[in-house]
Motif scaffolding. Structure first.
Motif, short mmCIF file in Angstrom:
data_model
loop_
_atom_site.label_atom_id
_atom_site.label_comp_id
_atom_site.label_asym_id
_atom_site.label_seq_id
_atom_site.Cartn_x
_atom_site.Cartn_y
_atom_site.Cartn_z
N GLU A 96 -38.41 -7.65 -153.06
CA GLU A 96 -38.44 -9.11 -153.09
C GLU A 96 -39.81 -9.63 -153.53
OE1 GLU A 96 -36.72 -11.23 -149.88
OE2 GLU A 96 -34.99 -9.91 -149.71
N ILE A 97 -40.87 -8.91 -153.16
CA ILE A 97 -42.19 -9.29 -153.66
C ILE A 97 -42.24 -9.15 -155.18
CG2 ILE A 97 -44.64 -8.66 -153.69
CD1 ILE A 97 -44.31 -7.78 -150.76
N LEU A 98 -41.73 -8.02 -155.68
CA LEU A 98 -41.74 -7.79 -157.13
C LEU A 98 -40.92 -8.83 -157.89
CD1 LEU A 98 -41.30 -3.90 -157.16
CD2 LEU A 98 -43.40 -5.17 -157.60
N THR A 99 -39.71 -9.11 -157.39
CA THR A 99 -38.85 -10.07 -158.09
C THR A 99 -39.44 -11.47 -158.05
OG1 THR A 99 -37.50 -10.35 -156.09
CG2 THR A 99 -36.75 -8.74 -157.72
N TYR A 100 -39.96 -11.89 -156.93
CA TYR A 100 -40.49 -13.25 -156.81
C TYR A 100 -41.70 -13.45 -157.73
CZ TYR A 100 -42.19 -17.62 -154.87
OH TYR A 100 -42.61 -18.92 -154.72
N VAL A 101 -42.62 -12.50 -157.69
CA VAL A 101 -43.82 -12.66 -158.53
C VAL A 101 -43.43 -12.65 -160.00
CG1 VAL A 101 -46.00 -11.59 -159.22
CG2 VAL A 101 -45.37 -11.68 -156.81
N HIS A 102 -42.55 -11.72 -160.38
CA HIS A 102 -42.21 -11.60 -161.81
C HIS A 102 -41.46 -12.83 -162.31
CE1 HIS A 102 -41.28 -9.72 -165.64
NE2 HIS A 102 -40.03 -10.10 -165.47
N PHE A 103 -40.45 -13.31 -161.57
CA PHE A 103 -39.60 -14.39 -162.08
C PHE A 103 -40.12 -15.79 -161.78
CE2 PHE A 103 -36.29 -10.97 -161.68
CZ PHE A 103 -36.11 -10.82 -163.05
N VAL A 104 -40.75 -15.97 -160.63
CA VAL A 104 -41.19 -17.31 -160.24
C VAL A 104 -42.64 -17.58 -160.63
CG1 VAL A 104 -41.50 -18.93 -158.32
CG2 VAL A 104 -39.51 -17.41 -158.36
N GLU A 105 -43.54 -16.64 -160.27
CA GLU A 105 -44.96 -16.87 -160.52
C GLU A 105 -45.37 -16.57 -161.96
OE1 GLU A 105 -47.42 -14.92 -157.67
OE2 GLU A 105 -46.54 -15.96 -155.95
N LEU A 106 -44.72 -15.58 -162.58
CA LEU A 106 -45.13 -15.19 -163.93
C LEU A 106 -44.14 -15.63 -165.01
CD1 LEU A 106 -46.42 -11.56 -163.21
CD2 LEU A 106 -47.73 -13.69 -163.29
N MET B 201 -38.63 -19.18 -163.89
CA MET B 201 -37.54 -19.39 -162.93
C MET B 201 -38.01 -20.30 -161.80
SD MET B 201 -35.37 -16.62 -160.66
CE MET B 201 -34.67 -15.77 -162.08
N SER B 202 -37.20 -21.29 -161.45
CA SER B 202 -37.56 -22.19 -160.35
C SER B 202 -37.28 -21.51 -159.02
CB SER B 202 -36.76 -23.48 -160.45
OG SER B 202 -35.39 -23.23 -160.20
N LYS B 203 -37.93 -22.02 -157.98
CA LYS B 203 -37.68 -21.49 -156.64
C LYS B 203 -36.23 -21.72 -156.22
CE LYS B 203 -42.43 -21.99 -154.96
NZ LYS B 203 -43.32 -22.62 -153.94
N THR B 204 -35.66 -22.82 -156.68
CA THR B 204 -34.26 -23.12 -156.35
C THR B 204 -33.33 -22.09 -156.96
OG1 THR B 204 -34.75 -25.48 -156.25
CG2 THR B 204 -32.44 -24.85 -156.51
N GLU B 205 -33.53 -21.78 -158.26
CA GLU B 205 -32.71 -20.78 -158.92
C GLU B 205 -32.91 -19.41 -158.28
OE1 GLU B 205 -32.00 -18.76 -163.35
OE2 GLU B 205 -33.48 -20.36 -163.07
N TYR B 206 -34.15 -19.08 -157.95
CA TYR B 206 -34.44 -17.80 -157.30
C TYR B 206 -33.67 -17.68 -156.00
CZ TYR B 206 -37.05 -13.95 -155.17
OH TYR B 206 -37.40 -12.76 -154.56
N GLY B 207 -33.64 -18.75 -155.22
CA GLY B 207 -32.92 -18.73 -153.95
C GLY B 207 -31.42 -18.60 -154.14
N LYS B 208 -30.86 -19.25 -155.17
CA LYS B 208 -29.42 -19.18 -155.42
C LYS B 208 -28.99 -17.78 -155.84
CE LYS B 208 -28.62 -24.02 -156.70
NZ LYS B 208 -28.22 -24.95 -157.80
N ASN B 209 -29.86 -17.08 -156.56
CA ASN B 209 -29.50 -15.73 -157.02
C ASN B 209 -29.40 -14.73 -155.88
OD1 ASN B 209 -29.48 -16.54 -159.68
ND2 ASN B 209 -31.61 -15.91 -160.08
#
Length: 364
Positions: A317-327, A330-338
């Protein structure tokens, strides 16, 4: 054979696993205070590298000084005072210690842990640094170094690493296979490799620069091994080959455990291929990289499968969040829906990582 280079030779060895390494024997001065006055006792003692419960610098000190009762009061009285040691023979001064045991019978006996690293000499003009690695794999591959010892010639496995202007040579010892065999049977600690750090362009460097890069290399080897390794007992040399610096440090390295890590033991060159990418990731992701590695190693070392699954999920989850949201965008909303599984699948697809479990062929 004439084209094979000479192997690196360690300064410190463990002929048997879990054998403590004596680093210093000689005169030691203990300093503390009592009633607003300084108290000093000089006697013979040792500094050893003690493996359990984790690698630490331990003091062993014995004295028949008449001031011994005062020292006991200073360290264990109503107002305990900090204690420091100086190693007279190698000009190390005022290293703080945490006393573990103190016995006063026919003589004063003290054991304690030295709280911080011990540094000798000037580390401002280093040409190369030798260091020792504990509990790494017994690599099987093409020998690239040779060692002459006690009338015998040994072929030594060698791996070369280069990244960010640094070059590291990592050699196994002639005893590595026997050490690993004993570790597999009993667990614990043993020095398995010796390394050499230098600049790729041959320029000098400082101890601070060396320690920063060696910590990154420690984290990489730990990533390959599956648990935290101990890398240390470093010795620095100038361009003439004279020793000018030495660094002894405590470590959080783990006791040996048989773990089926991703490390290609029979294709060691793959480690050198992976290393530059690891260093770049380590620098670019900083704290996030350290956090994900921590949870991965916790998962790898944990004996309970249920807890290991939780730990590795945190790392993913650390890897996916940093790659898709921070770098990425992808919005935090989309990340949460996935949800976690959707983001993990997307991460694997992005980097072309197969999503099947080899034993069953089932989809992730």
């Amino acid at each position: 054979m004439t084209n094979i280079l000479a192997a690196l030779e360690p300064i410190y060895t463990t002929n048997e696993i879990n054998q403590n390494v004596v680093l210093y024997t000689g005169e030691i001065e203990i300093k503390t205070g009592i009633n607003n006055q300084s108290l000093e006792i000089i006697a013979s003692g040792k500094v050893i590298y003690k493996w359990f419960p984790s690698p630490k610098l331990q003091l062993e000190f014995a004295s028949q000084s008449s001031s011994a009762p005062l020292l006991m009061v200073a360290l264990y009285g109503e107002d305990p005072q900090p204690a420091f040691i100086s190693l007279t023979n190698i000009e190390v001064f005022d290293a703080e210690i945490t006393v573990n045991s103190l016995n006063l019978s026919s003589q004063l006996s003290i054991t304690g842990i030295i709280s911080k690293s011990i540094v000798q000499g000037n580390g401002q003009n280093l040409s190369y640094v030798l260091f020792h690695v504990t509990n790494f794999h017994n690599i099987i591959g093409r020998p690239t170094a040779t060692l002459e010892k006690n009338g015998r010639r040994y072929l030594i496995e060698r791996i070369l690493f280069e990244a960010e202007g640094w070059k590291i040579t990592l050699d196994q010892l002639e005893t590595t296979s026997e050490i690993v065999q004993s570790l597999n049977a009993q667990g614990g600690f043993g020095i398995t490799h010796v390394g050499r750090l230098e600049r790729s362009d041959g320029q000098i460097f400082t101890e601070k620069e060396a320690l920063v890069f060696l910590q990154t290399f420690t984290d990489f080897l730990s990533f390959a091994r599956g648990f935290y390794l101990c890398l240390g007992l470093s010795i620095g040399y100038d361009k003439s080959g004279s020793k000018i610096w030495e660094h002894w440090q405590n470590s959080s390295g783990s006791s040996w455990k048989s773990i089926a890590s991703w490390c290609p033991k029979q294709e060691a060159k793959m480690l050198s291929d992976v290393f530059p990418g690891f260093v770049k990731w380590w620098q670019d992701w900083a704290a996030s990289a350290k956090q994900s590695l921590y949870w991965y190693l916790q998962a790898s070392y944990d004996p309970l499968a249920e807890q290991a699954i939780v730990n590795v999920q945190i790392a993913l989850e650390i890897l996916t969040y940093v790659h898709f949201v921070e770098l990425s965008d992808m919005s935090k909303t989309e990340y949460g829906k996935n949800k976690s599984i959707g983001n993990t699948r997307k991460l694997f697809s992005t980097f072309s990582i197969p999503q099947t479990i080899p034993e069953t062929g089932s989809l992730l």
